[in-house]
Design a protein around this motif. Structure first.
Motif, PDB file in Angstrom:
ATOM      1  N   PRO A  42       0.786  -1.222   0.000  1.00 15.81           N
ATOM      2  CA  PRO A  42       0.000   0.000   0.000  1.00 15.81           C
ATOM      3  C   PRO A  42       0.829   1.288   0.000  1.00 15.81           C
ATOM      4  CG  PRO A  42       0.063  -0.876   2.213  1.00 15.81           C
ATOM      5  CD  PRO A  42       0.801  -1.844   1.325  1.00 15.81           C
ATOM      6  N   TYR A  46       6.705  -1.335  -0.668  1.00 12.50           N
ATOM      7  CA  TYR A  46       5.997  -2.517  -0.165  1.00 12.50           C
ATOM      8  C   TYR A  46       5.204  -3.158  -1.293  1.00 12.50           C
ATOM      9  CZ  TYR A  46       7.054  -1.620   4.714  1.00 12.50           C
ATOM     10  OH  TYR A  46       7.708  -1.465   5.901  1.00 12.50           O
ATOM     11  N   GLU A  47       4.876  -4.419  -1.096  1.00  5.96           N
ATOM     12  CA  GLU A  47       3.979  -5.129  -1.989  1.00  5.96           C
ATOM     13  C   GLU A  47       3.041  -5.987  -1.156  1.00  5.96           C
ATOM     14  OE1 GLU A  47       6.053  -7.771  -4.625  1.00  5.96           O
ATOM     15  OE2 GLU A  47       7.333  -8.521  -3.041  1.00  5.96           O
ATOM     16  N   THR A  48       1.884  -6.290  -1.727  1.00  3.69           N
ATOM     17  CA  THR A  48       0.893  -7.122  -1.058  1.00  3.69           C
ATOM     18  C   THR A  48       0.716  -8.389  -1.876  1.00  3.69           C
ATOM     19  OG1 THR A  48      -0.212  -5.191  -0.137  1.00  3.69           O
ATOM     20  CG2 THR A  48      -1.490  -7.236  -0.229  1.00  3.69           C
ATOM     21  N   GLY A  68       7.035  -7.613   7.121  1.00  2.00           N
ATOM     22  CA  GLY A  68       5.779  -6.883   7.028  1.00  2.00           C
ATOM     23  C   GLY A  68       4.693  -7.687   7.722  1.00  2.00           C
ATOM     24  N   THR A 119      -2.465 -13.152   3.538  1.00  3.36           N
ATOM     25  CA  THR A 119      -2.119 -11.903   2.880  1.00  3.36           C
ATOM     26  C   THR A 119      -0.869 -11.349   3.554  1.00  3.36           C
ATOM     27  OG1 THR A 119      -4.417 -11.439   2.325  1.00  3.36           O
ATOM     28  CG2 THR A 119      -2.898  -9.578   2.283  1.00  3.36           C
ATOM     29  N   THR A 121       1.776  -8.191   3.535  1.00  2.83           N
ATOM     30  CA  THR A 121       2.093  -6.840   3.099  1.00  2.83           C
ATOM     31  C   THR A 121       3.520  -6.611   3.567  1.00  2.83           C
ATOM     32  OG1 THR A 121      -0.215  -6.177   3.307  1.00  2.83           O
ATOM     33  CG2 THR A 121       1.414  -4.412   3.181  1.00  2.83           C
TER      34      THR A 121
END
Length: 136
Positions: A42, A46-48, A68, A119, A121
């Motif tokens: 977000p 970073y990546e989700t 994360g 999930t 992040t």
């Protein structure tokens, strides 16, 4: 006919798939990770990732951290989930959890295969999971 633009798009998709495979390759035997979604954010850096995690019966996912947040949900199976400085939790279908960044945790799977929806992040460019010593 395949245009140059479509070919480039397909090549990018293939490259992203290879990167996703790198995440799967990091998983120890006894675990299979299937990335269902991977997006930037977000925030910058970073990546989700949304991941289906299949865990073999009686497999121990040893103590580790993530760069994360990890948010998970049990689809199938049972097990014991431990987070540093917290009580052991029994997990079963419908159980969910959130583990803060860099927080050591472990999972001992039960006698049947488990399927988790997780999930992550996480910071880009860092390993998805890093082994750590068991807390004392």
């Amino acid at each position: 006919m395949l245009s140059r633009r479509m070919f480039t798009g397909c090549a990018l998709c293939a490259a992203i798939g290879l990167v996703a495979e790198d995440v799967s390759a990091q998983a120890p035997s006894g675990i299979k990770r299937t990335i269902t979604s991977r997006i930037d954010g977000p925030t910058q850096g970073y990546e989700t990732l949304q991941v289906i995690v299949d865990v073999e019966p009686n497999f121990l996912i040893d103590w580790h951290t993530h760069p994360g947040t990890e948010a998970g949900y049990v689809l199938e199976g049972v097990g014991e989930f431990r987070v540093k400085d917290a009580e052991t939790r029994q997990i079963k279908p419908g159980t969910s959890w959130v583990t803060p960044a860099e927080t050591p945790h472990t999972l001992k799977n039960g006698p049947q295969p488990s399927k988790l929806f997780v999930t992550f992040t996480v910071q880009k460019g860092k390993p998805l999971a890093t082994p750590v010593p068991a807390p004392t």
